[in-house]
Design a protein around this motif. Structure first.
Motif, PDB file in Angstrom:
ATOM      1  N   SER A 334      46.148  45.852  34.812  1.00  0.00           N
ATOM      2  CA  SER A 334      45.046  46.462  34.062  1.00  0.00           C
ATOM      3  C   SER A 334      43.981  46.991  35.007  1.00  0.00           C
ATOM      4  CB  SER A 334      44.424  45.432  33.110  1.00  0.00           C
ATOM      5  OG  SER A 334      43.241  45.919  32.538  1.00  0.00           O
ATOM      6  N   SER A 335      43.398  48.110  34.642  1.00  0.00           N
ATOM      7  CA  SER A 335      42.281  48.647  35.419  1.00  0.00           C
ATOM      8  C   SER A 335      40.951  48.371  34.732  1.00  0.00           C
ATOM      9  CB  SER A 335      42.448  50.164  35.613  1.00  0.00           C
ATOM     10  OG  SER A 335      42.578  50.817  34.362  1.00  0.00           O
ATOM     11  N   ASP A 336      40.986  47.699  33.580  1.00  0.00           N
ATOM     12  CA  ASP A 336      39.766  47.446  32.806  1.00  0.00           C
ATOM     13  C   ASP A 336      39.240  46.023  32.934  1.00  0.00           C
ATOM     14  OD1 ASP A 336      39.764  50.043  31.799  1.00  0.00           O
ATOM     15  OD2 ASP A 336      41.140  49.503  30.183  1.00  0.00           O
ATOM     16  N   LEU A 337      40.125  45.060  33.159  1.00  0.00           N
ATOM     17  CA  LEU A 337      39.683  43.670  33.261  1.00  0.00           C
ATOM     18  C   LEU A 337      38.902  43.459  34.552  1.00  0.00           C
ATOM     19  CD1 LEU A 337      42.955  41.890  32.117  1.00  0.00           C
ATOM     20  CD2 LEU A 337      40.798  41.895  30.867  1.00  0.00           C
ATOM     21  N   PRO A 338      37.913  42.548  34.544  1.00  0.00           N
ATOM     22  CA  PRO A 338      37.186  42.250  35.782  1.00  0.00           C
ATOM     23  C   PRO A 338      38.082  41.516  36.770  1.00  0.00           C
ATOM     24  CG  PRO A 338      36.510  40.762  34.026  1.00  0.00           C
ATOM     25  CD  PRO A 338      37.376  41.800  33.394  1.00  0.00           C
ATOM     26  N   LEU A 339      37.906  41.791  38.049  1.00  0.00           N
ATOM     27  CA  LEU A 339      38.758  41.207  39.075  1.00  0.00           C
ATOM     28  C   LEU A 339      38.614  39.691  39.138  1.00  0.00           C
ATOM     29  CD1 LEU A 339      40.752  41.844  41.319  1.00  0.00           C
ATOM     30  CD2 LEU A 339      38.838  42.016  42.903  1.00  0.00           C
ATOM     31  N   ASN A 340      37.443  39.181  38.847  1.00  0.00           N
ATOM     32  CA  ASN A 340      37.219  37.731  38.944  1.00  0.00           C
ATOM     33  C   ASN A 340      37.412  37.031  37.600  1.00  0.00           C
ATOM     34  OD1 ASN A 340      35.012  38.745  37.626  1.00  0.00           O
ATOM     35  ND2 ASN A 340      33.510  37.486  38.713  1.00  0.00           N
ATOM     36  N   VAL A 341      38.240  37.618  36.735  1.00  0.00           N
ATOM     37  CA  VAL A 341      38.487  37.014  35.433  1.00  0.00           C
ATOM     38  C   VAL A 341      39.133  35.639  35.630  1.00  0.00           C
ATOM     39  CG1 VAL A 341      40.750  38.110  35.191  1.00  0.00           C
ATOM     40  CG2 VAL A 341      39.512  37.384  33.152  1.00  0.00           C
ATOM     41  N   SER A 342      38.658  34.677  34.855  1.00  0.00           N
ATOM     42  CA  SER A 342      39.209  33.321  34.963  1.00  0.00           C
ATOM     43  C   SER A 342      40.269  33.113  33.889  1.00  0.00           C
ATOM     44  CB  SER A 342      38.098  32.288  34.765  1.00  0.00           C
ATOM     45  OG  SER A 342      37.635  32.317  33.424  1.00  0.00           O
ATOM     46  N   ARG A 343      41.066  32.061  34.051  1.00  0.00           N
ATOM     47  CA  ARG A 343      42.083  31.762  33.049  1.00  0.00           C
ATOM     48  C   ARG A 343      41.435  31.433  31.702  1.00  0.00           C
ATOM     49  NH1 ARG A 343      44.552  29.476  37.741  1.00  0.00           N
ATOM     50  NH2 ARG A 343      46.565  30.437  38.188  1.00  0.00           N
ATOM     51  N   GLU A 344      40.260  30.804  31.762  1.00  0.00           N
ATOM     52  CA  GLU A 344      39.557  30.473  30.516  1.00  0.00           C
ATOM     53  C   GLU A 344      39.110  31.750  29.807  1.00  0.00           C
ATOM     54  OE1 GLU A 344      40.053  27.223  32.956  1.00  0.00           O
ATOM     55  OE2 GLU A 344      38.895  29.016  33.473  1.00  0.00           O
ATOM     56  N   MET A 345      38.572  32.714  30.577  1.00  0.00           N
ATOM     57  CA  MET A 345      38.134  33.978  29.992  1.00  0.00           C
ATOM     58  C   MET A 345      39.300  34.743  29.377  1.00  0.00           C
ATOM     59  SD  MET A 345      35.488  35.267  32.962  1.00  0.00           S
ATOM     60  CE  MET A 345      35.395  36.933  32.308  1.00  0.00           C
ATOM     61  N   LEU A 346      40.474  34.600  29.974  1.00  0.00           N
ATOM     62  CA  LEU A 346      41.640  35.317  29.474  1.00  0.00           C
ATOM     63  C   LEU A 346      41.988  34.913  28.052  1.00  0.00           C
ATOM     64  CD1 LEU A 346      43.973  35.261  32.600  1.00  0.00           C
ATOM     65  CD2 LEU A 346      42.800  37.241  31.641  1.00  0.00           C
ATOM     66  N   GLN A 347      41.676  33.681  27.685  1.00  0.00           N
ATOM     67  CA  GLN A 347      42.007  33.209  26.348  1.00  0.00           C
ATOM     68  C   GLN A 347      41.181  33.926  25.277  1.00  0.00           C
ATOM     69  OE1 GLN A 347      44.666  31.126  26.340  1.00  0.00           O
ATOM     70  NE2 GLN A 347      44.500  31.461  28.542  1.00  0.00           N
ATOM     71  N   GLU A 348      40.023  34.464  25.661  1.00  0.00           N
ATOM     72  CA  GLU A 348      39.112  35.062  24.695  1.00  0.00           C
ATOM     73  C   GLU A 348      38.984  36.579  24.834  1.00  0.00           C
ATOM     74  OE1 GLU A 348      37.897  33.086  22.486  1.00  0.00           O
ATOM     75  OE2 GLU A 348      38.577  31.232  23.435  1.00  0.00           O
ATOM     76  N   ASP A 349      39.527  37.150  25.881  1.00  0.00           N
ATOM     77  CA  ASP A 349      39.251  38.547  26.205  1.00  0.00           C
ATOM     78  C   ASP A 349      39.851  39.511  25.168  1.00  0.00           C
ATOM     79  OD1 ASP A 349      39.698  41.215  27.741  1.00  0.00           O
ATOM     80  OD2 ASP A 349      38.279  40.067  28.945  1.00  0.00           O
ATOM     81  N   LYS A 350      39.004  40.386  24.612  1.00  0.00           N
ATOM     82  CA  LYS A 350      39.445  41.346  23.603  1.00  0.00           C
ATOM     83  C   LYS A 350      40.330  42.425  24.214  1.00  0.00           C
ATOM     84  CE  LYS A 350      35.462  40.721  20.527  1.00  0.00           C
ATOM     85  NZ  LYS A 350      34.289  41.382  19.887  1.00  0.00           N
ATOM     86  N   GLN A 351      40.044  42.776  25.467  1.00  0.00           N
ATOM     87  CA  GLN A 351      40.877  43.776  26.133  1.00  0.00           C
ATOM     88  C   GLN A 351      42.302  43.261  26.302  1.00  0.00           C
ATOM     89  OE1 GLN A 351      38.738  44.535  29.753  1.00  0.00           O
ATOM     90  NE2 GLN A 351      37.360  46.033  28.805  1.00  0.00           N
TER      91      GLN A 351
END
Length: 637
Positions: A334-351
Motif C-alpha cells: 500500500s502507498s496510503d498506509l503510514p510506514l510506522n503502522v502498528s499491528r494494533e492500528m491495523l485492526q482498526e484501519d479503514k484503509q
C-alpha cells in the motif's frame, strides 16, 4: 556459561533422519531455506525498529552474506537480523513446537522423494535441510541488546550443544561443515545460480564474499597467482509486484511464490493487479495447488504479507483477508498506509478494510472465471479448498451470494465415473435442470454418495426424476443452514420435515390416515419415547418405513460428528414414517385387525424401526437385541 549438551526431541530426531538419509536430488534447497530464514530475521527487526530505533544498535545496513571457504570446507550464511536468545535457540533448533508432528512424520515416510521435499518446506523445518549437505552445523547468534552470543552445534544425530560465546554484532551466522560429496556448494557459479533461481526477489541484498585467483606479472617477469577478495550481489532485490505484468515471466512468478510460501510446487493461479483511485495499492496473490500439510495447525504460516511502500510490515495481518480465504498467499503493498503502522492500528484501519474488500472481490472474480473457463483446474481448487471456502457462508453475510455461486456439489443426476471429478454441478446448474413442477432445491447430508443413492429417502425423488444434491463434508450442515435459499429457491433436506414431492388432496390424506389409524397408534405405543410421532409417508415407494428428523433440526451426520468431538448432544427427536402399501406394514395392519398375538407384532415393529435407523446411517441402540429379534422372526416361520 559452560557448554551444555541437550537431546533433540523424539519427533525431531525422526524428521532429521528422514531429511539426512532419504533425500538426495534436492540438496540445493538448503541455501534457499537459510536465505529465506535470514530474510525473515531482518524483516522482524526492521519492523520492530520502527517503534524502537535502539534495537538496530547502529547497524541497519541490511544484508545477507554467503561466505564459502574452500580451505575449511565450510559455507557460512550470515545476517544482521533479530538474532536469537538462548531460549529462542533451544525452542527453534531443538524441537518442533507444533501439533500433528507424528502424523507429519508418517506422511513423509510414505511419500516419494519429490513429495517429501514438498512436505518439509510446507511444514517449516527448512533449517534442518542443512544436514543434507553438512556433517556438522554451527549456529552463532546474538539477539538485539544482548551482551553475549549463543553458539549451537550439532551433527544432526541425537543431540546438540549450546554455550555462551563472544559475538560482536547482532544477527546470526550459520556455518555448514560440508560433506565430502557437497563440494559444489563452494563454487561461485553454483552458489550464484541457486540464489538467482530461488532467491532473486529477496528484499535484502544477498552478497557473496569469495576470493578470486588471478595471474599477475612478478618483479622478476614471471607470472604469479594473487588472491583478490570479491563481493558480488547475487539477487536483483526487485519487488516483482511493482513491475509491469507484461514484463514478468511465468517462472518468475513461480519462484517468487515458492519463496514466500515455502512451497515446492508452483501456484495453481496467479493474481497480479494494481488498484488506483481512492485506494492505491499493488497486489500479487497466489492460489496454491494444495493446502500445506500444517494448514490447520495454529502456528502454520498463513495469509498475505503486508508492505507499505515496499517496506515489510507483517505477515500476521488477519484483517487483509476473511478467514475462509486464508489459503491465498501473496503480497499487498500500500502507498496510503503510514510506514510506522502498528499491528494494533491495523485492526482498526479503514484503509485496510477497503483493501480487504477489494482483494476479496478480486479473488472471487478470479475463482468465478476459473469455474467458467478453466473448469479442470477449478475442480482441483475445489477439492483442496472447497470445504474452507464454503465455511464463509456462516461468517460473511455480505458475500454469501458470491460464495454460493462458487460452490460445487455432487449430484444424484450426474453419474459417477471412476477417477472422474466431472460429476460436480453448481447450484445454478441444479436450478436450470429443475422440472417445472419442482419448487425447492433438495439435498441430503450423508457420509457417502452411495449412502444417499441407496437411501429410502430417495425413493420418491427417483420416481419423480428430481435431482438431489449429495453433501458429504462435515461443514455442510452449517453451510445449508447459513445459505437457506439460493436464487429464491429454498434448500430442503430430504430426510427432515414435510415434503411436497407427492401431491395429495385432503380427502386422500384423510382416507389414508383413517385406514391406518390403528396401526399408527399401535406402532407409537410400541416405540414409546423412541419417536415423537408416527405418520403415513409420502416419500416412500419401496421401503416399509423411514426415520425422519424434524424441520430445522440438525441431521444424523452432524449428531455423530458432535459426539465424536465430545460434545454433549441432545437426542434428536424423530418421526417414523410408514409406507402403508408395503407388504410388511400391510401384514402388521391385517394381523392387528384380526386380533393376532400383539407381542409378535411388537417384535416386527421394533425390527422395522431398527432397520430404518440403519438405513438412515444411525446407530441402533441395542444391536444384539435386533439380531435376536430377527432370528426369532425367522425361526417362528
Amino acid at each position: 556459561m559452560t557448554e551444555e549438551k541437550m537431546e533433540f526431541k523424539a519427533e525431531l530426531k525422526q524428521v532429521m533422519d528422514i531429511i539426512v538419509h532419504s533425500l538426495y536430488s534436492h540438496k540445493e534447497i538448503f541455501l534457499r531455506e537459510l536465505i529465506s530464514n535470514a530474510s525473515d530475521a531482518i524483516a522482524k527487526i526492521r519492523f520492530d525498529s520502527l517503534t524502537d530505533t535502539s534495537l538496530t544498535e547502529g547497524d541497519s545496513d541490511w544484508k545477507i552474506k554467503i561466505i564459502p571457504n574452500k580451505d575449511n570446507n565450510t559455507i557460512t550464511i550470515s545476517d544482521n537480523g533479530c538474532g536469537l536468545t538462548k531460549e529462542g535457540v533451544i525452542e527453534n533448533l531443538g524441537t518442533i513446537a507444533r501439533s500433528g508432528t507424528k502424523a507429519f512424520i508418517e506422511k513423509i515416510k510414505q511419500a516419494k522423494e519429490d513429495k517429501a521435499v514438498d512436505l518439509i518446506g510446507q511444514f517449516g523445518v527448512g533449517f534442518y535441510s542443512s544436514f543434507m549437505v553438512a556433517h556438522k552445523v554451527e549456529v552463532i547468534t546474538k539477539a538485539a541488546k544482548e551482551k553475549k552470543g549463543i553458539k549451537w552445534v550439532s551433527t544432526g544425530e541425537d543431540s546438540f550443544t549450546i554455550e555462551e560465546v563472544e559475538k560482536e554484532n547482532r544477527g546470526t551466522d550459520i556455518i555448514l561443515h560440508l560433506r565430502e560429496d557437497a563440494g559444489e556448494y563452494l563454487e561461485v557459479f553454483r552458489i550464484s545460480s541457486i540464489v538467482k533461481k530461488f532467491s532473486d526477489f529477496v528484499e535484502y541484498p544477498v552478497i557473496l564474499y569469495y576470493n578470486e585467483e588471478k595471474e599477475v606479472d612478478g618483479e622478476d617477469g614471471e607470472k604469479k597467482t594473487e588472491i583478490e577478495p570479491k563481493e558480488d550481489i547475487l539477487n536483483s532485490q526487485q519487488a516483482i509486484w511493482v513491475r509491469p505484468k507484461n514484463e514478468i515471466k511465468d517462472d518468475e512468478y513461480e519462484e517468487f511464490y515458492k519463496l514466500i510460501s515455502h512451497d515446492f510446487e508452483g501456484p495453481l493461479k496467479t493474481i497480479h493487479y494494481t488498484a488506483e483511485g481512492t485506494q492505491e495499492f499493488k497486489a500479487l496473490l497466489f492460489i496454491p495447488k494444495r493446502k500445506p500439510f500444517d494448514f490447520f495447525m495454529q502456528n502454520s504460516r498463513k495469509g498475505i504479507q503486508l508492505y507499505v511502500n515496499r517496506v515489510f510490515i507483517t505477515e500476521e495481518c488477519d484483517k487483509l483477508l476473511p478467514n475462509y480465504l486464508e489459503f491465498v498467499r501473496g503480497v499487498v503493498d500500500s502507498s496510503d498506509l503510514p510506514l510506522n503502522v502498528s499491528r494494533e492500528m491495523l485492526q482498526e484501519d479503514k484503509q485496510l478494510a477497503a483493501i480487504r474488500k477489494a482483494i476479496t472481490s478480486k479473488i472471487f472474480s478470479t475463482l468465478k472465471d476459473m469455474q467458467n473457463n478453466d473448469y479442470e483446474n477449478y475442480i482441483k481448487f475445489w477439492e483442496e479448498f472447497g470445504v474452507i471456502l464454503k465455511s464463509g457462508l456462516s461468517s460473511d453475510y455480505m458475500n454469501k451470494e458470491k460464495i454460493a455461486d462458487l460452490i460445487l456439489c455432487k449430484s444424484t443426476r450426474v453419474e459417477k465415473e471412476a477417477d472422474d471429478a466431472s460429476d460436480y454441478i453448481t447450484l445454478e446448474q441444479y436450478i436450470e435442470a429443475m422440472p417445472e413442477d419442482q419448487k425447492e432445491i433438495y439435498y441430503m447430508i450423508a457420509e457417502s454418495r452411495e449412502m444417499v443413492e441407496n437411501s429410502p429417502y430417495m425413493e420418491q425423488f427417483k420416481a419423480k426424476g428430481y435431482e438431489v444434491l449429495v453433501l458429504t463434508d462435515p461443514v455442510d450442515e452449517i453451510v445449508v443452514q447459513s445459505l437457506g435459499t439460493y436464487k429464491d429457491k429454498t434448500l430442503k433436506a430430504i430426510d427432515r420435515g414435510e415434503l411436497e414431492v407427492e401431491k395429495e388432496t385432503e380427502a386422500e390424506k384423510e382416507l389414508k390416515d383413517k385406514e391406518n389409524k390403528d396401526i399408527i397408534k399401535f406402532i407409537k405405543e410400541t416405540l414409546g419415547e423412541e419417536v415423537k410421532e408416527v405418520k403415513i409417508s409420502n416419500r416412500l415407494k419401496e421401503s416399509p418405513a423411514c426415520v425422519v428428523g424434524l424441520e430445522g433440526q440438525y441431521g444424523a451426520q452432524m449428531e455423530r460428528m458432535m459426539k465424536e468431538m465430545g460434545a454433549d448432544v441432545m437426542k434428536r427427536e424423530a418421526i417414523l414414517e410408514i409406507n402403508p402399501e408395503h407388504a410388511a406394514i400391510s401384514k402388521i395392519r391385517d394381523e392387528l385387525e384380526s386380533g393376532k398375538n400383539k407381542d409378535a407384532l411388537k417384535l416386527y415393529v421394533k425390527v422395522i424401526y431398527d432397520a430404518a435407523l440403519v438405513a438412515a446411517g444411525e446407530k441402533v441402540k441395542d444391536p444384539s437385541s435386533m439380531l435376536k429379534s430377527i432370528a426369532e422372526i425367522i425361526s417362528s416361520k
